[in-house]
Design a protein around this motif. Structure first.
Motif, PDB file in Angstrom:
ATOM      1  N   TYR A  43     -55.932  71.872  93.256  1.00 59.61           N
ATOM      2  CA  TYR A  43     -55.382  72.804  94.128  1.00 59.61           C
ATOM      3  C   TYR A  43     -54.289  73.251  93.237  1.00 59.61           C
ATOM      4  CZ  TYR A  43     -58.440  71.076  97.751  1.00 59.61           C
ATOM      5  OH  TYR A  43     -59.412  70.302  98.640  1.00 59.61           O
ATOM      6  N   LEU A  44     -53.658  74.529  93.775  1.00 60.40           N
ATOM      7  CA  LEU A  44     -52.554  75.047  92.939  1.00 60.40           C
ATOM      8  C   LEU A  44     -51.775  74.416  94.236  1.00 60.40           C
ATOM      9  CD1 LEU A  44     -50.690  76.853  91.599  1.00 60.40           C
ATOM     10  CD2 LEU A  44     -51.248  78.691  92.936  1.00 60.40           C
ATOM     11  N   ARG A  45     -51.039  74.294  93.607  1.00 61.48           N
ATOM     12  CA  ARG A  45     -49.673  73.729  94.881  1.00 61.48           C
ATOM     13  C   ARG A  45     -47.760  74.230  95.276  1.00 61.48           C
ATOM     14  NH1 ARG A  45     -51.652  69.846  91.474  1.00 61.48           N
ATOM     15  NH2 ARG A  45     -49.474  70.280  90.779  1.00 61.48           N
ATOM     16  N   LEU A  46     -48.148  74.828  96.087  1.00 63.88           N
ATOM     17  CA  LEU A  46     -46.775  75.406  96.307  1.00 63.88           C
ATOM     18  C   LEU A  46     -45.627  75.262  97.922  1.00 63.88           C
ATOM     19  CD1 LEU A  46     -48.862  78.788  95.860  1.00 63.88           C
ATOM     20  CD2 LEU A  46     -47.068  77.999  94.177  1.00 63.88           C
ATOM     21  N   GLU A  47     -44.855  75.122  97.395  1.00 60.26           N
ATOM     22  CA  GLU A  47     -43.805  74.844  98.931  1.00 60.26           C
ATOM     23  C   GLU A  47     -43.375  76.673  99.488  1.00 60.26           C
ATOM     24  OE1 GLU A  47     -40.699  74.972 101.271  1.00 60.26           O
ATOM     25  OE2 GLU A  47     -39.843  74.778  99.207  1.00 60.26           O
ATOM     26  N   VAL A  48     -43.818  76.319 100.780  1.00 53.80           N
ATOM     27  CA  VAL A  48     -43.910  78.450 100.693  1.00 53.80           C
ATOM     28  C   VAL A  48     -42.574  77.601 102.210  1.00 53.80           C
ATOM     29  CG1 VAL A  48     -44.620  80.332 101.989  1.00 53.80           C
ATOM     30  CG2 VAL A  48     -45.564  78.851  99.692  1.00 53.80           C
ATOM     31  N   ASP A  49     -42.315  78.061 102.546  1.00 53.32           N
ATOM     32  CA  ASP A  49     -40.680  77.887 103.173  1.00 53.32           C
ATOM     33  C   ASP A  49     -40.782  77.266 104.129  1.00 53.32           C
ATOM     34  OD1 ASP A  49     -40.280  81.590 103.448  1.00 53.32           O
ATOM     35  OD2 ASP A  49     -42.515  81.523 104.674  1.00 53.32           O
ATOM     36  N   ASP A  51     -43.021  74.256 104.230  1.00 53.76           N
ATOM     37  CA  ASP A  51     -44.578  73.880 104.136  1.00 53.76           C
ATOM     38  C   ASP A  51     -45.676  74.139 102.662  1.00 53.76           C
ATOM     39  OD1 ASP A  51     -44.162  74.470 107.222  1.00 53.76           O
ATOM     40  OD2 ASP A  51     -45.038  76.284 107.064  1.00 53.76           O
ATOM     41  N   LEU A  52     -46.309  73.008 103.615  1.00 49.08           N
ATOM     42  CA  LEU A  52     -46.858  72.300 101.878  1.00 49.08           C
ATOM     43  C   LEU A  52     -48.527  73.389 101.805  1.00 49.08           C
ATOM     44  CD1 LEU A  52     -47.608  71.604  98.832  1.00 49.08           C
ATOM     45  CD2 LEU A  52     -48.118  69.381 100.023  1.00 49.08           C
ATOM     46  N   LEU A  53     -48.335  74.212 101.351  1.00 48.86           N
ATOM     47  CA  LEU A  53     -49.354  75.054 100.832  1.00 48.86           C
ATOM     48  C   LEU A  53     -50.407  74.676  99.373  1.00 48.86           C
ATOM     49  CD1 LEU A  53     -50.775  77.725 101.865  1.00 48.86           C
ATOM     50  CD2 LEU A  53     -49.309  79.255 100.090  1.00 48.86           C
ATOM     51  N   LEU A  54     -51.865  74.583  99.907  1.00 46.81           N
ATOM     52  CA  LEU A  54     -52.624  73.434  98.670  1.00 46.81           C
ATOM     53  C   LEU A  54     -53.658  74.999  98.797  1.00 46.81           C
ATOM     54  CD1 LEU A  54     -53.194  70.030  99.803  1.00 46.81           C
ATOM     55  CD2 LEU A  54     -51.878  71.020  97.638  1.00 46.81           C
ATOM     56  N   ILE A  55     -53.931  75.621  97.556  1.00 46.29           N
ATOM     57  CA  ILE A  55     -54.881  76.956  97.529  1.00 46.29           C
ATOM     58  C   ILE A  55     -56.274  76.084  96.615  1.00 46.29           C
ATOM     59  CG2 ILE A  55     -55.615  78.796  96.787  1.00 46.29           C
ATOM     60  CD1 ILE A  55     -52.223  79.726  97.344  1.00 46.29           C
ATOM     61  N   PRO A  56     -57.201  76.165  96.829  1.00 51.71           N
ATOM     62  CA  PRO A  56     -58.323  75.940  96.581  1.00 51.71           C
ATOM     63  C   PRO A  56     -58.457  76.650  94.956  1.00 51.71           C
ATOM     64  CG  PRO A  56     -59.110  75.502  98.587  1.00 51.71           C
ATOM     65  CD  PRO A  56     -57.948  76.561  98.572  1.00 51.71           C
ATOM     66  N   ARG A  57     -58.753  75.975  93.856  1.00 49.84           N
ATOM     67  CA  ARG A  57     -58.672  76.788  92.142  1.00 49.84           C
ATOM     68  C   ARG A  57     -59.694  77.334  92.660  1.00 49.84           C
ATOM     69  NH1 ARG A  57     -55.170  77.266  89.446  1.00 49.84           N
ATOM     70  NH2 ARG A  57     -56.632  77.614  87.530  1.00 49.84           N
ATOM     71  N   GLU A  58     -61.095  76.747  92.461  1.00 52.01           N
ATOM     72  CA  GLU A  58     -62.370  77.914  92.703  1.00 52.01           C
ATOM     73  C   GLU A  58     -61.976  79.297  93.973  1.00 52.01           C
ATOM     74  OE1 GLU A  58     -62.831  74.511  96.056  1.00 52.01           O
ATOM     75  OE2 GLU A  58     -61.924  74.389  94.047  1.00 52.01           O
ATOM     76  N   SER A  59     -61.282  79.392  94.801  1.00 48.75           N
ATOM     77  CA  SER A  59     -60.595  80.873  95.392  1.00 48.75           C
ATOM     78  C   SER A  59     -59.967  81.994  94.244  1.00 48.75           C
ATOM     79  CB  SER A  59     -60.339  80.329  96.638  1.00 48.75           C
ATOM     80  OG  SER A  59     -58.762  80.009  96.823  1.00 48.75           O
ATOM     81  N   ILE A  60     -59.464  80.660  93.606  1.00 48.03           N
ATOM     82  CA  ILE A  60     -58.567  82.225  93.100  1.00 48.03           C
ATOM     83  C   ILE A  60     -59.212  83.293  91.483  1.00 48.03           C
ATOM     84  CG2 ILE A  60     -56.696  82.219  91.296  1.00 48.03           C
ATOM     85  CD1 ILE A  60     -55.546  79.799  93.127  1.00 48.03           C
ATOM     86  N   LYS A  61     -59.487  84.372  91.853  1.00 46.51           N
ATOM     87  CA  LYS A  61     -60.180  84.610  90.387  1.00 46.51           C
ATOM     88  C   LYS A  61     -59.142  85.110  89.993  1.00 46.51           C
ATOM     89  CE  LYS A  61     -62.191  89.280  89.330  1.00 46.51           C
ATOM     90  NZ  LYS A  61     -62.666  90.856  90.760  1.00 46.51           N
ATOM     91  N   TYR A  62     -57.655  85.527  89.728  1.00 44.65           N
ATOM     92  CA  TYR A  62     -57.045  85.232  88.577  1.00 44.65           C
ATOM     93  C   TYR A  62     -55.149  85.488  89.156  1.00 44.65           C
ATOM     94  CZ  TYR A  62     -55.907  90.293  88.855  1.00 44.65           C
ATOM     95  OH  TYR A  62     -56.089  91.797  89.542  1.00 44.65           O
ATOM     96  N   LEU A  63     -54.620  84.557  88.910  1.00 45.66           N
ATOM     97  CA  LEU A  63     -53.189  84.375  88.591  1.00 45.66           C
ATOM     98  C   LEU A  63     -52.004  85.267  88.404  1.00 45.66           C
ATOM     99  CD1 LEU A  63     -51.670  82.333  87.581  1.00 45.66           C
ATOM    100  CD2 LEU A  63     -52.895  80.612  89.479  1.00 45.66           C
ATOM    101  N   GLN A  64     -50.945  86.040  87.948  1.00 46.54           N
ATOM    102  CA  GLN A  64     -50.432  86.770  87.754  1.00 46.54           C
ATOM    103  C   GLN A  64     -48.234  86.004  88.236  1.00 46.54           C
ATOM    104  OE1 GLN A  64     -50.509  90.652  87.984  1.00 46.54           O
ATOM    105  NE2 GLN A  64     -48.912  91.220  87.133  1.00 46.54           N
ATOM    106  N   ILE A  65     -47.853  85.880  86.712  1.00 48.76           N
ATOM    107  CA  ILE A  65     -46.254  85.654  86.626  1.00 48.76           C
ATOM    108  C   ILE A  65     -45.910  86.331  86.196  1.00 48.76           C
ATOM    109  CG2 ILE A  65     -45.721  83.602  86.329  1.00 48.76           C
ATOM    110  CD1 ILE A  65     -47.408  81.499  86.388  1.00 48.76           C
TER     111      ILE A  65
END
Length: 84
Positions: A43-49, A51-65
């Motif tokens: 999971y990609l783990r992010l604190e957003v506003d 809240d803890l947001l957990l995004i399954p890695r298999e749902s991500i095509k790619y990410l850009q920073i």
């Protein structure tokens, strides 16, 4: 004031999520280690506003920073450009 970073998540279904956040650390080694741990997790783990947001890695095509971290993961190809 810490520099602002942008994270763009591109999902397998074509959706995109854009986030901004302050730079998490000034230590390049700590940044590289944190990025490595995030990439190894299911999971990609992010604190957003608050809240803890957990995004399954298999749902991500790619990410850009943007801009890129000062310390890149080992074996990163540097200086590439997107061409059409």
């Amino acid at each position: 004031m810490k520099p602002i970073k942008h994270l763009y998540l591109h999902f397998q279904d074509g959706q995109r999520l854009a986030l901004r956040f302050p730079q998490q650390s000034n230590d390049p080694l700590q940044l590289a280690q944190s990025l490595h741990r995030q990439l190894e997790s299911p999971y990609l783990r992010l604190e957003v506003d608050g809240d803890l947001l957990l995004i399954p890695r298999e749902s991500i095509k790619y990410l850009q920073i943007s801009p890129a971290p000062s310390a890149l993961p080992e074996d990163t190809v540097a200086g590439a450009q997107v061409i059409n």
